[in-house]
Structure formats: structure tokens, C-alpha cells
Design a protein around this motif. Sequence first.
Motif: not given
Ligand SMILES: [Zn+2]
Length: 475
Positions: A141, A145-146, A257, A302
Motif C-alpha cells: 500500500h 513505511d512500505h 499491513d 512489520h
Molecule cells: Zn505500516
Amino acid sequence: MNPTKRKQSGAIGTVILFCIAVVCAGALWIYFDEDVARKLKQEAEIQSMAVIGDVATKRLASASGEGTHGAAVDLIKRPIEVREVAENIHYATGVGNTIMITTSEGVVLFDTGLVIQSANQLQILKDTVSDADVRYIILSHSHADHIGGTRFWMDEGTDIIAHQNFEEEQRYLSELQPYQYGRNRTLFPWMPAWEDRPDIALMRYGGIVPTITVDDWETYAFTLGGIEFQVIGAPGAEGADNAVLWLPQQKVLISGDFFGPQFPQFPNIFTMRGEKVRKPVEYIKSLDRLIALNPDVILPSHLDPTIGAEKIRKGMQRIRDAVQYVHDETIAGMNAGKTVNQLMKEIKLPANLELVQNHGRVDWAVKSIWEYYMGWFRFESTTELYPIPAQDVYADLAQIAGNENLIALANNYLIQGEPVKTLHITEIALAGDPQNASALALRGQALVELLERAENGLRNDYEIYWLKSQLDTAP
Ligand SMILES: [Zn+2]
């Protein structure tokens, strides 16, 4: 034969040969130039990013405080290491994992981590797993952080696969970045101020254009080096642009996520940080698709994998049933004429659907489902229609009531175990007299009480961050 002429033609031949050689060398130079220059530039960028990233990571880690299991503040402190899930599946740890699947025809990546950690993740994966060409980058997505390291991983002809809504999500997150940055910084005060943030082109968010897209619940399948890959559009979890990767031969679900940082947990089917609403029924439908795959392993973006088909199936079913329950109870309550606040108080997960709520939270999900269907007008008060909130008359109320009465009332509520009512009354008192020491002290006590309850109760990260930020900014 005229010797002069032969000599001349020999000279012309030499000149022509020389010219051909120069043209060839020039052509080769031009040919290599673009590729070599691109590679050199990319390598230089990776080196710079490694240096910037180390400094930034150390700073954030030293200033970030405490969080619950799986909170961003804990993730930044994790060392960057390579872990093996299967012979051909590895990931580099970090705030967001960068996952590498190796094949005999090149590698496939799933997510590229947080930009400040991406160069180190890249280096360790290339050094210890594979430095073969990157054929595909799959992005779960559009959250920062990805996707942070995507530019550093691109080879000539690398395909980027993402959900069809990826670009739209990336657009609105980019456009609202200054506003959202402020909100995030309230929750994560260790972030530098907007004007002090390192505004370096290499680190800027956005601008990623997928070359292959999947729509909701659509599958894009391909085979590389004998390994089958299926990218599935799975909307509803952390936004409308979620995609997951299914490796059918190995029964591994690479989930981004979709489930949140822990498994199982009540999902963040909305987020109080502030984002577009997330769709609960679509989330349930996505979950049904994933349950049907019957994975042996879930590898998220994560933290670490969950292993075991039985455990995974039970966890996924519980999440699905819990979201369905909260959704259906909200609808039933709305139809029964109950207010959103009543429903937030009343709807609780039954014991057989109990899930941790440190990421997503049931009462906030109730509120967001309510607003998802009905928007902002609750039909409770005419004043909702006009930009004049109750706070606008607080100072007048304070004058009529008098400070002493308000302080006594606020204190009473605190004694009765009603810290939120204490906050309401102190807000009225402070509107009339912003420096009133007793009102400020009571406000502080109410916040401390709420924080204690949060830490001993659901331990919801966002509630805790918010309460701490309010205590920190108390005058
Ligand atoms: Zn994330």
C-alpha cells in the motif's frame, strides 16, 4: 599503378577505419553512459541514504520513548538483520520489513521499508541473500513505511505491482502532507518540526507509478524461475489500496499491513491519526478471500511471521467475526435509534471474539462505521449545522457559573471517577480564565487518570500517545 594514389587510398582507408572506430566507441560510450550513469547515480544515492538514514534512525531511537508491542517507537529500535522464512524467502527487519523472494530468473521484492532504513536493508539483502536483478517490486500500500526504498531497488525494466487505488491514495497523502505531518507529530513528538525536517529530494514521499495494477479482489498471477506468484487486491485494512502476495506452492501469505503489526489483533479499520475512512464490509470480504487460501505462514511487513495453518485459520476467522460483529451491532443500534455515543459505550466484543486492541479499537471502529454510513451530521442538535461550537460560549458560561463552582464541580467528577467530565468542566473554566491554576491542575489530574486507565486497560497506542501529548503540552 600510381603509387601516390595507392598511398592516398591507404590513408583514406585509415581515416575511415579510425572514424568507424570513433563512432563505435562513441556509440558504446553513449550506450554505456546512460546505464552506467544511472547505476552510478543510484549507487551514490544509496550511499548517501545509508549515511542520512543511520543518523536519523539513531536520533529517532534515542528520542522515541515507550510503546506497546508492535508500536512504531519499538520498531525503530530493532536492528536491521536478515531473517529466513524459507530457502527462497528472506526479509530485512526494520520499521517496515523489506521482503525478498529469490528465483533462478531474478528476485521479487515485497515492500521496500522506511526511506531512512532502506539503504541498509538493501545492502544487507544484496550482500547476504542475492544481488540478482530485481524483476518485480510489489507494494502492499502507499504508506511511507512500505515504499521508502523503491527508487534504490529499481533495475532496468523492473515492474512495480500495486493496487489500482495506489496512485490515488499516494496523491491525497502527498497533498495533505503538511497537515498530516502536524497531526503525526502531535502523536510522535520526537519527529522534527515540519520546517526543521530534512527536506532532501531522496527522502521525499510519493511519485511512484506502478506498471501493473490489481483491482479489488482481482489476482495478478505470474511465474518466475518456476515459482508461482499471485498478487491479490485486498482493500479495507490499512486503506483502499491494500495488496497481498500469495505463494501457492509454499502456502505463504505475504500480508503487508493487512492484519496490522500483530496477529491476531482487532484491525485498524479506520485510524484516529486521520485518513480516509476504511471500509469494514470490504475488509470482511478481503478476509474471506484470504481465509480460503488456507496459508501455512503469514509474513507481515512489520515484525515477524506467524506459522501454523490451524493457528492462522482460527486467528483470521476471529478477526473476521469480530469485525462483522461490531459492524452488525452498530447497524442494529442505529436502526434502533441509538446515538453514536451510546453505541460506543455499549458495543463490546463477546468473550469468544476477544482480540487485543492496541492498534485498532472497538469503540472507535463503532464511531467510524457510523460516520462511514451517515457522515458528520448526527441529527442530534441544530448547532451541528453551523460553525459555532459549544466552546464559543464557554467563556460566558464560566463567568456566570464562577470559577469556584466550576472547580468544585470538576473536582467532584474526578472523585466520582469521571475524568472526561472533569475535562469538560475544566475546558469551560479555562475558556474564562486560561491561567487558572486549579483548573490546570485538575485538567492534568484527569489526563493522568485517563492515561493510567489506558495503560492498564486496552493499551491502545494511539490513545496513549494522544494523552501523553496533552500532558506534555500542559502549561
Ligand atoms: Zn505500516
